[in-house]
Design a protein around this motif. Sequence first.
Motif, PDB file in Angstrom:
ATOM      1  N   LEU A  46      39.077  31.386  38.804  1.00  0.00           N
ATOM      2  CA  LEU A  46      37.610  31.263  38.249  1.00  0.00           C
ATOM      3  C   LEU A  46      37.193  32.796  37.463  1.00  0.00           C
ATOM      4  N   TYR A  47      37.906  33.568  37.728  1.00  0.00           N
ATOM      5  CA  TYR A  47      38.002  34.684  36.635  1.00  0.00           C
ATOM      6  C   TYR A  47      39.096  34.963  36.111  1.00  0.00           C
ATOM      7  N   GLU A  48      40.086  34.517  35.869  1.00  0.00           N
ATOM      8  CA  GLU A  48      40.960  34.130  35.299  1.00  0.00           C
ATOM      9  C   GLU A  48      40.425  32.893  33.839  1.00  0.00           C
ATOM     10  N   ASP A  49      39.517  32.334  34.580  1.00  0.00           N
ATOM     11  CA  ASP A  49      38.717  31.594  33.451  1.00  0.00           C
ATOM     12  C   ASP A  49      38.093  32.277  32.708  1.00  0.00           C
ATOM     13  N   ASN A  55      36.754  44.465  34.084  1.00  0.00           N
ATOM     14  CA  ASN A  55      36.332  44.005  35.540  1.00  0.00           C
ATOM     15  C   ASN A  55      36.613  43.194  36.338  1.00  0.00           C
ATOM     16  N   TYR A  56      37.123  42.141  35.495  1.00  0.00           N
ATOM     17  CA  TYR A  56      37.537  40.908  35.995  1.00  0.00           C
ATOM     18  C   TYR A  56      38.801  40.773  36.587  1.00  0.00           C
ATOM     19  N   GLU A  57      39.813  42.132  35.741  1.00  0.00           N
ATOM     20  CA  GLU A  57      41.222  42.350  36.280  1.00  0.00           C
ATOM     21  C   GLU A  57      40.985  43.323  37.597  1.00  0.00           C
ATOM     22  N   LYS A  58      39.765  43.983  37.044  1.00  0.00           N
ATOM     23  CA  LYS A  58      39.781  44.473  38.697  1.00  0.00           C
ATOM     24  C   LYS A  58      39.561  43.368  39.628  1.00  0.00           C
ATOM     25  N   ALA A  59      38.915  43.109  39.433  1.00  0.00           N
ATOM     26  CA  ALA A  59      38.407  42.090  40.797  1.00  0.00           C
ATOM     27  C   ALA A  59      39.397  40.691  41.175  1.00  0.00           C
ATOM     28  N   ILE A  60      40.594  40.416  39.985  1.00  0.00           N
ATOM     29  CA  ILE A  60      41.681  39.802  40.887  1.00  0.00           C
ATOM     30  C   ILE A  60      42.487  40.699  41.598  1.00  0.00           C
ATOM     31  N   THR A  61      42.474  41.812  41.003  1.00  0.00           N
ATOM     32  CA  THR A  61      43.538  42.498  41.638  1.00  0.00           C
ATOM     33  C   THR A  61      42.875  42.230  43.084  1.00  0.00           C
ATOM     34  N   VAL A  62      41.149  42.686  43.054  1.00  0.00           N
ATOM     35  CA  VAL A  62      40.777  42.938  44.038  1.00  0.00           C
ATOM     36  C   VAL A  62      41.026  41.127  45.135  1.00  0.00           C
ATOM     37  N   GLU A  63      41.169  40.298  44.815  1.00  0.00           N
ATOM     38  CA  GLU A  63      40.985  39.188  45.702  1.00  0.00           C
ATOM     39  C   GLU A  63      42.188  38.966  46.026  1.00  0.00           C
ATOM     40  N   ALA A  64      43.601  39.517  44.975  1.00  0.00           N
ATOM     41  CA  ALA A  64      44.994  38.834  45.603  1.00  0.00           C
ATOM     42  C   ALA A  64      45.541  39.782  46.318  1.00  0.00           C
ATOM     43  N   LYS A  65      44.800  41.157  46.571  1.00  0.00           N
ATOM     44  CA  LYS A  65      44.992  42.206  47.729  1.00  0.00           C
ATOM     45  C   LYS A  65      44.126  41.653  49.023  1.00  0.00           C
ATOM     46  N   HIS A  66      43.366  40.969  49.401  1.00  0.00           N
ATOM     47  CA  HIS A  66      42.444  40.170  49.756  1.00  0.00           C
ATOM     48  C   HIS A  66      43.598  38.685  50.865  1.00  0.00           C
ATOM     49  N   LYS A  67      43.805  38.204  49.671  1.00  0.00           N
ATOM     50  CA  LYS A  67      44.614  37.065  49.762  1.00  0.00           C
ATOM     51  C   LYS A  67      45.948  37.400  50.847  1.00  0.00           C
TER      52      LYS A  67
END
Length: 122
Positions: A118-121, A61-73
């Motif tokens: 935060l997600y990576e931490d 779930n964190y990996e998916k959230a990181i992917t979404v945030e990176a796409k948004h960035k």
Amino acid sequence: MTSDFDKNSTEGIDAHALITTLYSDQRKTKSEEGKGTKTKQEYALLVNDLEKQFVKKKMKNYEKAITVEAKHKRQTQQEMNELQRDMKYQVNEEKADTESKIAMKKDGIQSSDESIQLYEDE
């Protein structure tokens, strides 16, 4: 008259008569091998396996959230670059408005970076 009859009939029934007990013949139930009592070590292994599954699911779930945030960035970065290119052809009033939009985009990018960190931490 029927409601009086129903009321009187329920008052006459003892509360113990309303309680029902279920019985079963345990000799007829089949037991599977390995379903008996477990040792403390077996329970510990079971709990560890369940915790591993939970952590793996949480990591996905964190990996998916990181992917979404990176796409948004990336999307916000592209929008900011377009605004900077368009600013070359604008008059002063439009430039001021565009600069404020660019500042908002930079804040959005910074927010995305903080969320990713935060997600990576975690």
